[in-house]
Design a protein around this motif. Structure first.
Motif, PDB file in Angstrom:
ATOM      1  N   ASN A 186     -15.203   2.480   6.726  1.00  0.00           N
ATOM      2  CA  ASN A 186     -16.649   2.248   6.726  1.00  0.00           C
ATOM      3  C   ASN A 186     -17.032   1.427   5.499  1.00  0.00           C
ATOM      4  OD1 ASN A 186     -19.406   2.367   6.873  1.00  0.00           O
ATOM      5  ND2 ASN A 186     -19.462   4.543   7.376  1.00  0.00           N
ATOM      6  N   ARG A 187     -17.753   0.345   5.717  1.00  0.00           N
ATOM      7  CA  ARG A 187     -18.139  -0.534   4.611  1.00  0.00           C
ATOM      8  C   ARG A 187     -19.061   0.149   3.621  1.00  0.00           C
ATOM      9  NH1 ARG A 187     -18.676  -6.743   6.441  1.00  0.00           N
ATOM     10  NH2 ARG A 187     -16.791  -6.812   7.693  1.00  0.00           N
ATOM     11  N   SER A 188     -19.902   1.039   4.103  1.00  0.00           N
ATOM     12  CA  SER A 188     -20.828   1.703   3.175  1.00  0.00           C
ATOM     13  C   SER A 188     -20.074   2.625   2.214  1.00  0.00           C
ATOM     14  CB  SER A 188     -21.897   2.476   3.946  1.00  0.00           C
ATOM     15  OG  SER A 188     -21.314   3.498   4.730  1.00  0.00           O
ATOM     16  N   VAL A 189     -19.021   3.261   2.693  1.00  0.00           N
ATOM     17  CA  VAL A 189     -18.216   4.120   1.809  1.00  0.00           C
ATOM     18  C   VAL A 189     -17.517   3.269   0.754  1.00  0.00           C
ATOM     19  CG1 VAL A 189     -16.234   5.677   1.708  1.00  0.00           C
ATOM     20  CG2 VAL A 189     -17.903   5.922   3.538  1.00  0.00           C
ATOM     21  N   LEU A 190     -16.940   2.146   1.192  1.00  0.00           N
ATOM     22  CA  LEU A 190     -16.286   1.260   0.234  1.00  0.00           C
ATOM     23  C   LEU A 190     -17.307   0.654  -0.728  1.00  0.00           C
ATOM     24  CD1 LEU A 190     -13.728  -0.489   2.602  1.00  0.00           C
ATOM     25  CD2 LEU A 190     -13.314   1.354   0.986  1.00  0.00           C
ATOM     26  N   ALA A 203      -2.050  10.131  -7.447  1.00  0.00           N
ATOM     27  CA  ALA A 203      -2.844   9.292  -6.547  1.00  0.00           C
ATOM     28  C   ALA A 203      -2.298   7.866  -6.520  1.00  0.00           C
ATOM     29  CB  ALA A 203      -4.303   9.288  -6.990  1.00  0.00           C
ATOM     30  N   THR A 204      -1.918   7.356  -7.672  1.00  0.00           N
ATOM     31  CA  THR A 204      -1.365   6.002  -7.746  1.00  0.00           C
ATOM     32  C   THR A 204      -0.056   5.902  -6.977  1.00  0.00           C
ATOM     33  OG1 THR A 204      -2.382   5.709  -9.919  1.00  0.00           O
ATOM     34  CG2 THR A 204      -0.610   4.195  -9.333  1.00  0.00           C
ATOM     35  N   ILE A 205       0.799   6.876  -7.145  1.00  0.00           N
ATOM     36  CA  ILE A 205       2.084   6.861  -6.437  1.00  0.00           C
ATOM     37  C   ILE A 205       1.868   6.911  -4.933  1.00  0.00           C
ATOM     38  CG2 ILE A 205       4.149   8.237  -5.958  1.00  0.00           C
ATOM     39  CD1 ILE A 205       4.209   8.907  -8.942  1.00  0.00           C
ATOM     40  N   SER A 206       0.959   7.759  -4.475  1.00  0.00           N
ATOM     41  CA  SER A 206       0.749   7.865  -3.031  1.00  0.00           C
ATOM     42  C   SER A 206       0.145   6.588  -2.460  1.00  0.00           C
ATOM     43  CB  SER A 206      -0.132   9.070  -2.703  1.00  0.00           C
ATOM     44  OG  SER A 206      -1.432   8.892  -3.196  1.00  0.00           O
ATOM     45  N   VAL A 207      -0.761   5.941  -3.186  1.00  0.00           N
ATOM     46  CA  VAL A 207      -1.368   4.699  -2.701  1.00  0.00           C
ATOM     47  C   VAL A 207      -0.325   3.592  -2.629  1.00  0.00           C
ATOM     48  CG1 VAL A 207      -2.974   2.848  -3.321  1.00  0.00           C
ATOM     49  CG2 VAL A 207      -3.728   5.209  -3.366  1.00  0.00           C
ATOM     50  N   PHE A 208       0.463   3.418  -3.669  1.00  0.00           N
ATOM     51  CA  PHE A 208       1.438   2.329  -3.664  1.00  0.00           C
ATOM     52  C   PHE A 208       2.614   2.617  -2.748  1.00  0.00           C
ATOM     53  CE2 PHE A 208      -0.886   1.198  -7.559  1.00  0.00           C
ATOM     54  CZ  PHE A 208      -1.269  -0.068  -7.164  1.00  0.00           C
ATOM     55  N   ALA A 209       2.944   3.884  -2.527  1.00  0.00           N
ATOM     56  CA  ALA A 209       3.959   4.207  -1.526  1.00  0.00           C
ATOM     57  C   ALA A 209       3.461   3.850  -0.133  1.00  0.00           C
ATOM     58  CB  ALA A 209       4.326   5.688  -1.596  1.00  0.00           C
ATOM     59  N   SER A 210       2.191   4.094   0.111  1.00  0.00           N
ATOM     60  CA  SER A 210       1.598   3.735   1.391  1.00  0.00           C
ATOM     61  C   SER A 210       1.582   2.226   1.588  1.00  0.00           C
ATOM     62  CB  SER A 210       0.187   4.304   1.476  1.00  0.00           C
ATOM     63  OG  SER A 210      -0.382   4.011   2.702  1.00  0.00           O
ATOM     64  N   ILE A 211       1.307   1.482   0.531  1.00  0.00           N
ATOM     65  CA  ILE A 211       1.338   0.022   0.606  1.00  0.00           C
ATOM     66  C   ILE A 211       2.746  -0.454   0.923  1.00  0.00           C
ATOM     67  CG2 ILE A 211       1.099  -2.104  -0.744  1.00  0.00           C
ATOM     68  CD1 ILE A 211      -1.108  -0.628  -2.320  1.00  0.00           C
ATOM     69  N   VAL A 223      -5.342  -1.635   1.210  1.00  0.00           N
ATOM     70  CA  VAL A 223      -4.562  -1.330   2.413  1.00  0.00           C
ATOM     71  C   VAL A 223      -4.011   0.089   2.310  1.00  0.00           C
ATOM     72  CG1 VAL A 223      -2.518  -1.946   3.751  1.00  0.00           C
ATOM     73  CG2 VAL A 223      -3.977  -3.733   2.810  1.00  0.00           C
ATOM     74  N   GLY A 224      -3.473   0.434   1.171  1.00  0.00           N
ATOM     75  CA  GLY A 224      -2.933   1.779   0.977  1.00  0.00           C
ATOM     76  C   GLY A 224      -3.997   2.853   1.028  1.00  0.00           C
ATOM     77  N   ILE A 225      -5.154   2.571   0.450  1.00  0.00           N
ATOM     78  CA  ILE A 225      -6.236   3.556   0.456  1.00  0.00           C
ATOM     79  C   ILE A 225      -6.748   3.771   1.874  1.00  0.00           C
ATOM     80  CG2 ILE A 225      -8.610   3.953  -0.298  1.00  0.00           C
ATOM     81  CD1 ILE A 225      -7.808   2.595  -2.945  1.00  0.00           C
ATOM     82  N   VAL A 226      -6.947   2.678   2.616  1.00  0.00           N
ATOM     83  CA  VAL A 226      -7.426   2.798   3.994  1.00  0.00           C
ATOM     84  C   VAL A 226      -6.384   3.500   4.850  1.00  0.00           C
ATOM     85  CG1 VAL A 226      -8.008   1.463   6.061  1.00  0.00           C
ATOM     86  CG2 VAL A 226      -9.031   0.876   3.878  1.00  0.00           C
ATOM     87  N   THR A 227      -5.103   3.186   4.649  1.00  0.00           N
ATOM     88  CA  THR A 227      -4.048   3.840   5.419  1.00  0.00           C
ATOM     89  C   THR A 227      -3.988   5.333   5.118  1.00  0.00           C
ATOM     90  OG1 THR A 227      -2.768   1.800   5.368  1.00  0.00           O
ATOM     91  CG2 THR A 227      -1.580   3.802   5.934  1.00  0.00           C
ATOM     92  N   THR A 228      -4.165   5.685   3.857  1.00  0.00           N
ATOM     93  CA  THR A 228      -4.089   7.093   3.462  1.00  0.00           C
ATOM     94  C   THR A 228      -5.305   7.888   3.920  1.00  0.00           C
ATOM     95  OG1 THR A 228      -2.804   6.469   1.529  1.00  0.00           O
ATOM     96  CG2 THR A 228      -3.806   8.644   1.498  1.00  0.00           C
ATOM     97  N   THR A 229      -6.506   7.342   3.716  1.00  0.00           N
ATOM     98  CA  THR A 229      -7.729   8.103   3.999  1.00  0.00           C
ATOM     99  C   THR A 229      -8.280   7.881   5.399  1.00  0.00           C
ATOM    100  OG1 THR A 229      -9.150   6.340   3.148  1.00  0.00           O
ATOM    101  CG2 THR A 229      -8.402   8.013   1.573  1.00  0.00           C
TER     102      THR A 229
END
Length: 133
Positions: free
Chosen positions: A18-22, A53-61, A8-14
């Motif tokens: 797209n399923r192929s990217v994941l 990167a970890t901080i930004s992902v979990f902050a987004s979550i 969720v955080g990665i999708v929100t940030t980036t």
């Protein structure tokens, strides 16, 4: 047991859904797990970059979760639960007058007291009436 909430955080940030990217990122992780030379290459990424990167992902979550708290009742439940969870563990010396099992269950981690408080408040506080339009 993982909730995969980091997705969720990665999708929100980036903003990439797209399923192929994941799928390609899953392939890269699979290769890293099976090919030691490739995983050794990934270990050359500096710790500060991975930490950022970890901080930004979990902050987004966390912010995605906070956006779900829209009512006064839910805000009260979350706020009181977090405050009691952190407060009790910070003042765990004051739990010394209780039996040892109380300190073990409630004084070691804020998760237990916050969860118990949230469940209790959710049961006790009156639900909001839905208005018909």
């Amino acid at each position: 047991t993982a909730s995969y909430s980091q997705n969720v955080g990665i999708v929100t940030t980036t903003k990439v859904i797209n399923r192929s990217v994941l799928g390609m990122s899953a392939g890269i992780l699979l290769i890293a797990g099976l090919v030691p030379k490739f995983s050794a290459l990934l270990t050359t990424i500096p710790q500060c970059v991975l930490g950022g990167a970890t901080i930004s992902v979990f902050a987004s979550i966390a912010m995605t979760g906070i956006k779900l708290i829209t009512s006064y009742r839910n805000t009260s439940i979350v706020g009181l639960s977090v405050a009691l969870g952190v407060g009790v563990t910070q003042a765990s010396a004051s739990l010394g007058m209780f039996p040892a099992w109380v300190t073990t269950v409630f004084g070691k981690t804020p998760v237990v007291i916050a969860t118990v408080t949230a469940v209790f408040l959710n049961l006790v506080l009156p639900k909001e009436k839905k208005t018909e339009k």
